[in-house]
Design a protein around this motif. Sequence first.
Motif, PDB file in Angstrom:
ATOM      1  N   PRO A  91       0.812  -1.216   0.000  1.00  0.00           N
ATOM      2  CA  PRO A  91       0.000   0.000   0.000  1.00  0.00           C
ATOM      3  C   PRO A  91       0.852   1.274   0.000  1.00  0.00           C
ATOM      4  O   PRO A  91       0.526   2.252  -0.678  1.00  0.00           O
ATOM      5  N   THR A  92       1.963   1.247   0.719  1.00  0.00           N
ATOM      6  CA  THR A  92       2.839   2.423   0.762  1.00  0.00           C
ATOM      7  C   THR A  92       3.445   2.696  -0.605  1.00  0.00           C
ATOM      8  O   THR A  92       3.472   3.842  -1.069  1.00  0.00           O
ATOM      9  N   LYS A  93       3.920   1.654  -1.271  1.00  0.00           N
ATOM     10  CA  LYS A  93       4.502   1.825  -2.606  1.00  0.00           C
ATOM     11  C   LYS A  93       3.449   2.349  -3.584  1.00  0.00           C
ATOM     12  O   LYS A  93       3.746   3.204  -4.421  1.00  0.00           O
ATOM     13  N   ALA A  94       2.220   1.874  -3.471  1.00  0.00           N
ATOM     14  CA  ALA A  94       1.146   2.359  -4.339  1.00  0.00           C
ATOM     15  C   ALA A  94       0.912   3.850  -4.118  1.00  0.00           C
ATOM     16  O   ALA A  94       0.708   4.602  -5.090  1.00  0.00           O
ATOM     17  N   GLN A  95       0.970   4.292  -2.874  1.00  0.00           N
ATOM     18  CA  GLN A  95       0.790   5.716  -2.581  1.00  0.00           C
ATOM     19  C   GLN A  95       1.937   6.542  -3.158  1.00  0.00           C
ATOM     20  O   GLN A  95       1.727   7.641  -3.685  1.00  0.00           O
ATOM     21  N   VAL A  96       3.152   6.010  -3.064  1.00  0.00           N
ATOM     22  CA  VAL A  96       4.314   6.706  -3.629  1.00  0.00           C
ATOM     23  C   VAL A  96       4.156   6.832  -5.144  1.00  0.00           C
ATOM     24  O   VAL A  96       4.398   7.895  -5.726  1.00  0.00           O
ATOM     25  N   ILE A  97       3.744   5.754  -5.790  1.00  0.00           N
ATOM     26  CA  ILE A  97       3.547   5.794  -7.243  1.00  0.00           C
ATOM     27  C   ILE A  97       2.447   6.791  -7.594  1.00  0.00           C
ATOM     28  O   ILE A  97       2.590   7.573  -8.543  1.00  0.00           O
ATOM     29  N   ALA A  98       1.347   6.774  -6.847  1.00  0.00           N
ATOM     30  CA  ALA A  98       0.260   7.723  -7.105  1.00  0.00           C
ATOM     31  C   ALA A  98       0.785   9.158  -7.009  1.00  0.00           C
ATOM     32  O   ALA A  98       0.462  10.001  -7.851  1.00  0.00           O
ATOM     33  N   TYR A  99       1.597   9.421  -6.003  1.00  0.00           N
ATOM     34  CA  TYR A  99       2.171  10.752  -5.855  1.00  0.00           C
ATOM     35  C   TYR A  99       3.075  11.089  -7.040  1.00  0.00           C
ATOM     36  O   TYR A  99       3.027  12.191  -7.578  1.00  0.00           O
ATOM     37  N   ARG A 100       3.887  10.129  -7.436  1.00  0.00           N
ATOM     38  CA  ARG A 100       4.814  10.368  -8.552  1.00  0.00           C
ATOM     39  C   ARG A 100       4.090  10.536  -9.888  1.00  0.00           C
ATOM     40  O   ARG A 100       4.668  11.067 -10.836  1.00  0.00           O
ATOM     41  N   LEU A 101       2.871  10.075  -9.976  1.00  0.00           N
ATOM     42  CA  LEU A 101       2.076  10.271 -11.189  1.00  0.00           C
ATOM     43  C   LEU A 101       1.521  11.693 -11.307  1.00  0.00           C
ATOM     44  O   LEU A 101       1.019  12.081 -12.360  1.00  0.00           O
ATOM     45  N   THR A 102       1.637  12.467 -10.241  1.00  0.00           N
ATOM     46  CA  THR A 102       1.064  13.806 -10.218  1.00  0.00           C
ATOM     47  C   THR A 102       1.459  14.656 -11.426  1.00  0.00           C
ATOM     48  O   THR A 102       0.591  15.244 -12.076  1.00  0.00           O
ATOM     49  N   PRO A 103       2.756  14.737 -11.780  1.00  0.00           N
ATOM     50  CA  PRO A 103       3.096  15.556 -12.956  1.00  0.00           C
ATOM     51  C   PRO A 103       2.466  15.034 -14.253  1.00  0.00           C
ATOM     52  O   PRO A 103       1.985  15.822 -15.068  1.00  0.00           O
ATOM     53  N   ALA A 104       2.446  13.724 -14.436  1.00  0.00           N
ATOM     54  CA  ALA A 104       1.857  13.156 -15.654  1.00  0.00           C
ATOM     55  C   ALA A 104       0.351  13.406 -15.699  1.00  0.00           C
ATOM     56  O   ALA A 104      -0.202  13.715 -16.767  1.00  0.00           O
TER      57      ALA A 104
END
Length: 128
Positions: A91-104
């Motif tokens: 779940p933590t990694k998924a949240q990190v990925i979601a955050y990193r998708l912000t610019p895209a």
Amino acid sequence: MTSSARTASTTCGRQLAALALEFLADSDPHSPAVQLARAYRAREADGNLAVMQGALSKELGVTPLAAVLIELRGAAVPFLTAAVRLGRLSPTKAQVIAYRLTPAIGDAAAAALAAEELHSTQTRFFAT
């Protein structure tokens, strides 16, 4: 759009229309969102979810940018959720990925709003 996708969109669109009529109970009964919601509920219009979301967002004062960002994030997150359920991501990694998708997601929203070919099959409910 495939028939199953259309069915899902219209089913969800009609459900949102029912909620919209509750949310907008004190709104102008002649507003485009109220008229569209009534047409969906009466099955006088297809009931497309995206169109109802847009009309409701506008009526509630959500900016076009915010509405597009909400929709894009809402489209991306279920993929991450599925990966968590399948044990492929924590779940933590998924949240990190979601955050990193912000610019895209922001870039995609900007591109969508800049597109000149945006249109709807429900144009009769909206002033041009």
